[in-house]
Design an enzyme around this catalytic site. Structure first.
Site, PDB file in Angstrom:
ATOM      1  N   ARG A 184       0.834  -1.209   0.000  1.00 20.54           N
ATOM      2  CA  ARG A 184       0.000   0.000   0.000  1.00 20.54           C
ATOM      3  C   ARG A 184       0.865   1.254   0.000  1.00 20.54           C
ATOM      4  O   ARG A 184       0.548   2.238  -0.666  1.00 20.54           O
ATOM      5  CB  ARG A 184      -0.945  -0.017   1.203  1.00 20.54           C
ATOM      6  CG  ARG A 184      -2.070  -1.029   1.092  1.00 20.54           C
ATOM      7  CD  ARG A 184      -2.843  -1.140   2.388  1.00 20.54           C
ATOM      8  NE  ARG A 184      -3.530   0.097   2.738  1.00 20.54           N
ATOM      9  CZ  ARG A 184      -4.104   0.321   3.915  1.00 20.54           C
ATOM     10  NH1 ARG A 184      -4.042  -0.602   4.873  1.00 20.54           N
ATOM     11  NH2 ARG A 184      -4.720   1.463   4.158  1.00 20.54           N
ATOM     12  N   CYS A 211      -1.303   5.978   9.180  1.00 22.67           N
ATOM     13  CA  CYS A 211      -1.685   4.652   8.680  1.00 22.67           C
ATOM     14  C   CYS A 211      -2.882   4.854   7.771  1.00 22.67           C
ATOM     15  O   CYS A 211      -2.974   5.861   7.074  1.00 22.67           O
ATOM     16  CB  CYS A 211      -1.975   3.691   9.829  1.00 22.67           C
ATOM     17  SG  CYS A 211      -3.323   4.215  10.915  1.00 22.67           S
TER      18      CYS A 211
END
Length: 308
Positions: A201, A259
């Protein structure tokens, strides 16, 4: 970074239940931000000790819980639902009301856990600290570790609350920050911005789980997936944590964490605390805000550049 973590409940410039006038503190505060199952088992059910289940997603409201635990509902009342971003911090008033409804008193000790191991429990711990409550710790290994040790659980509705708590949130500036502070940190040679998402990611080679977000990362951020500072649901030893953070931060002392939605960033914050870092902050909006296609925040793909 000092060789030792700060004395727990003694973070300069931030309040704690132990330090508020007229508040009798629980006589057995946690020895640090992380406690083991043995520590909690020996104190379970003692007056002034509150155990909170901060599980999210598929684990929210799981039938099995540690005896006496109450829900710290990050998917519900303990996130701000007035805006579009998930899991952002509610204001002090709603936070105070929810924690009082769980029976929290200013002088209590809190242990938070989740049903994964160490995942969302670190978010609850950091939220409590950001609201001025320093007498909280995360249960190492979470519910899986507790069950594996043969320790008691229960199911069904929690027991009726004996009395509401008197906790009052006192927000601490700088522990939760916004995009502007992160943007400034990215160009600050004394700061490092850590991204707790997976390497795929971070590089933009895997899609974001939230539809519509751009792939990639902030230019200048470094990647430390939160699972890499754990082993079998428990935090790695302090020396290993120190090595992992130092390899990326080098001599930078101010660490900021991001995050997907501000949850697993707090796992890195917990790890950095255990490693001895003191100047820490979590980007509350995290990639759910920075990665919006309508935003003007820069995004790059591929691996991070070498830390400088």
């Amino acid at each position: 970074m000092g060789d030792e973590a700060p004395a727990y409940g003694d973070r300069a410039g931030h309040g704690s239940g132990a330090g508020r006038p007229g508040v009798p503190p629980h006589e057995d505060p946690p020895p640090g931000p992380l406690v083991g199952a043995d520590w909690l088992a020996g104190r379970l059910g003692s007056p002034g000790l509150l155990v909170l289940d901060a599980s999210v997603g598929a684990h929210r409201g799981t039938a099995e819980r540690i005896v006496g635990a109450r829900p710290f509902d990050l998917d519900g009342a303990l996130s701000d639902h007035t805006g579009p971003l998930p899991h952002t911090m509610p204001d002090a008033g709603p936070f105070t009301e929810e924690l009082r409804s769980l029976g929290l008193h200013d002088g209590d000790t809190v242990v938070v856990y989740d049903a994964v191991g160490i995942y969302s429990s670190a978010r609850a711990w950091w939220m409590l600290r950001a609201m001025g409550f320093d007498r909280a710790a995360v249960l190492d290994g979470g519910l899986p570790g507790w069950v594996a040790a043969g320790l008691p659980t229960e199911s069904g509705a929690p027991a009726a609350l004996a009395e509401r708590g008197d906790f009052t949130a006192v927000p601490c500036a700088g522990l939760l920050v916004g995009a502007e502070e992160v943007a400034a940190a990215l160009s600050d040679p004394a700061s490092a911005v850590f991204d707790a998402r997976s390497r795929e990611r971070f590089r933009g080679s895997a899609p974001e789980p939230r539809a519509g977000l751009r792939g990639g990362h902030m230019p200048g951020a470094v990647n430390l997936p939160f699972g890499e500072i754990q082993h079998e649901g428990r935090m790695r030893p302090a020396a290993e944590l120190r090595a992992a953070f130092t390899a990326l931060a080098q001599d930078r002392e101010r660490l900021l964490f991001s995050c997907g939605s501000g949850v697993t960033a707090c796992v890195l914050t917990l790890g950095a605390t255990l490693a001895g870092y003191r100047d820490l902050a979590v980007y509350d909006g995290s990639w759910s805000e920075w990665g919006l296609p309508s935003g003007n925040r820069p995004v790059v793909t591929g691996p991070a550049a070498e830390a400088c």
